[in-house]
Write an enzyme that holds these catalytic residues in place. Structure first.
Site, PDB file in Angstrom:
ATOM      1  CB  CYS A  87     116.359  39.540 111.863  1.00  0.00           C
ATOM      2  SG  CYS A  87     116.543  37.758 111.581  1.00  0.00           S
ATOM      3  CE  LYS A  88     114.488  39.007 120.610  1.00  0.00           C
ATOM      4  NZ  LYS A  88     114.703  37.771 121.109  1.00  0.00           N
TER       5      LYS A  88
END
Length: 150
Positions: A87-88
């Site tokens: 994810c980020k």
């Protein structure tokens, strides 16, 4: 520093920047990328892609994606492939998916699965909403196993 953190021989966790490094993907022989975000890109190399479009928000329903992602990681491993979940920042969403996989396919408790992921990537910290969804998932898995054992 770009790196993919190894959770098992067939599973890595990372942030989006590392996961989108074609060099790292090739170096670690990754064949499946699970992108647990709405905005982050995929690496450009020819890997299988699975997107879980959720924000890092405690109210997001990540629970409904646990089985699909856990099974995809396991199928990839069975074929001799390797997966990266990202994810980020590689802290909350991706960690929750990795924990769900370890609980489902490695029979680990939530505590043990969290510890295993934390050992490979120290910054992981699933948000409170995802933690409660993981607790619910642990109960789901216990119920399912109870039914298969009887």
């Amino acid at each position: 520093m770009l790196q993919l953190c190894k959770v098992t021989n067939a599973l890595f966790i990372s942030n989006a920047r590392s996961a989108c490094s074609d060099e790292l993907i090739q170096q670690e022989a990754v064949t499946l990328c699970i992108n647990v975000s709405k905005q982050q890109p995929f690496p450009s190399t020819g890997v299988t892609r699975l997107q879980v479009p959720v924000y890092d928000d405690p109210n997001e329903d990540l629970h409904s994606h646990f089985d699909r992602c856990a099974d995809a990681i396991q199928q990839e491993a069975d074929r001799g492939g390797r997966s990266v979940v990202y994810c980020k920042n590689g802290r909350s969403r991706s960690a929750s998916i990795c924990v769900a996989y370890l609980m489902k396919h490695r029979d680990l408790s939530l505590t043990a699965a969290l510890q295993k992921v934390k050992t490979s990537r120290h910054v992981i910290d699933p948000n409170p909403g995802f933690m409660s969804q993981l607790q619910r998932y642990e109960q789901d898995l216990k119920k399912r196993r109870g039914q298969t054992e009887s």
